[in-house]
Write a protein that holds these residues in place. Structure first.
Motif: not given
Ligand SMILES: NC(=O)c1ccc[n+]([C@@H]2O[C@H](COP(=O)([O-])OP(=O)(O)OC[C@H]3O[C@@H](n4cnc5c(N)ncnc54)[C@H](O)[C@@H]3O)[C@@H](O)[C@H]2O)c1
Length: 422
Positions: A219-220, A224, A241, A246, A249
């Motif tokens: 989920y970088g 995203k 993740e 992250e 998030r």
């Protein structure tokens, strides 16, 4: 496949007219880079410089290559992935006199030969995507180190490799991490990878995404962007993740977050975007439902452990283009897209031109900057100068007709002061 070897390496020179049409399409959607090209044409900031490009050979890369040549640079171009070349675009570039060595679907040996042909031109500036070109100059082709002034790197994985080299004191010249600048990373990785990955999965499989469980590993920036597009298609998005921040998030963005073991058991489609290796491997394949679709959109084809899949399988067959069905011992099937290579480039058309307008405008301006200042930078990984990022964002906003508010003098003073409070 018979590659045409002389003078350049392309699959079929006869494809040039189709490639030329595609390049025109890209130009029509890359207004910022065209403005830079027009200025380069007048000012010739790259006059007489030899520039080696190792980038996905797409219509957008063609626009960059021509902008560099308009600026007086001499380009030699090879691919940054064996499955991402658009052969018609390569043919069009060769026809217009740009040195190109790239054939889609070539084996690893031919891929490295093509990189070597670019290096044979003794480039002074290296524009890389994944650091294969720069790595080669530090390995088998150290004879060329004396010619190289600087490098610049397009992607996250390349920056990671270069920072690892710099940490050990092995990087012998300065490299600018173009990937990390906001006008690249926040747009190309996010919107570009998001849209083009979904597009490639749909092109390859024609699967109805609505209602399906779409697992995103990593989920970088890319993850995203992919998650929000998958959600927009009606997918039930699951994120895997390793970084707690992250993962949080992702949860607060509204996605299910779970371990790879748990996700493996429930997912319908899996896409890796981690820049890491073996993130989906044997134990995960073993838990997957029959018919699960797996793909990778990270830079190298190491994120899915295909060796494990091969070992667990009794047969494999390409059932439709870009879809290989692996029959596992015990009767289950897993469908691998694009051989585990970047699915958006191998099974799709890559990032849309509009987003590459930002990335490649950054690359063109960084090259101009390095042609002036490269010799004064120390070996190591450097940031893109802030002014370049601002100039590219400003030009893009102008081209898109976006009104950007200006600070008043009073506001500037307030933002630079500490005396005013409650
Ligand atoms: N397909 C494309 O066109 C395209 C475009 C840009 C970048 N990339 C590539 O995509 C990859 C990701 O780039 P990014 O900019 O999103 O990087 P990033 O560093 O922003 O994100 C990667 C994420 O993956 C996570 N991760 C690492 N190992 C993991 C594991 N085992 N399981 C779960 N998560 C894990 C990291 O914690 C991180 O949050 C890189 O290889 C990059 O080069 C591809």
């Amino acid at each position: 496949m018979v590659a045409q070897k002389t003078p350049f390496t392309v699959k079929d020179a006869g494809l040039a007219p189709s490639g030329e049409e595609k390049i025109r399409w890209a130009e029509a959607h890359m207004p910022v880079l065209l403005k830079i090209r027009a200025r380069f044409e007048k000012e010739k900031p790259l006059k007489g410089l030899r520039i080696g490009l190792c980038l996905h050979v797409t219509k957008e890369t063609a626009v960059l290559a021509r902008a560099i040549e308009a600026g007086g640079g001499k380009v030699a171009l090879c691919a940054s992935n064996p499955l991402s070349t658009q052969d018609d675009v390569a043919a069009a570039l060769a026809k217009s006199g740009i040195e190109v060595h790239a054939v889609r679907g070539c084996d690893n040996k031919a891929y490295y030969e093509q990189i070597n042909r670019v290096l044979d031109t003794k480039p002074q500036f290296l524009v890389d995507d994944g650091a294969d070109l720069i790595n080669m100059v530090h390995g088998k082709r150290t004879d060329l180190l004396k010619d190289v002034i600087t490098g610049q790197e397009e992607t996250t994985t390349g920056v990671i490799r270069l920072k690892a080299m710099a940490k050990e004191g092995k990087l012998k010249f300065p490299v600018i991490a173009v990937n990390d600048t906001p006008t690249k990373r926040l747009f190309d990785n996010y919107y570009g990878t998001g849209q083009s990955t979904i597009d490639a999965v749909m092109r390859a499989t024609n699967k109805l995404l609505a209602g399906s469980k779409f697992v995103i590993v990593g989920y970088g920036q890319c993850g995203k962007g992919l998650a929000i597009r998958a959600k927009g298609m009606g997918c039930r998005v699951i994120v895997v993740e390793v970084k707690p921040v992250e993962a949080l998030r992702a949860a607060m963005d509204g996605y299910e977050v779970m371990t790879m073991d748990d996700a493996a058991a429930v997912g319908d489609v899996f896409v890796t975007v981690t820049g890491n290796k073996s993130v989906i491997r044997g134990r995960h394949f073993a838990r997957m439902k029959s018919g699960a679709i797996i793909a990778n959109s990270g830079h190298f084809n190491v994120e899915l452990c295909i060796a494990d899949l091969e070992e667990m399988s009794v047969s494999k067959k390409e059932i439709i283009p870009h879809v290989e069905r692996y029959e596992l011992k015990g009767g289950k099937a897993i469908c691998l897209l694009a051989q585990g290579r970047l699915v958006n480039l191998a099974a799709g058309a890559g990032h849309p031109s509009e987003v590459m307008d930002l990335s490649f405008s950054d690359q063109a301006l960084v090259l101009e900057y390095l042609s002036k200042h490269g010799k004064s930078l120390k070996p190591g990984v450097h940031d893109v100068p802030e002014k370049i990022d601002l100039d590219v964002a400003t030009l893009k906003a102008e081209c898109m007709g976006i009104g950007v508010e200006k600070l008043t003098e009073e506001q500037i003073a307030y933002l630079n002061a500490y005396s005013e409070g409650t």
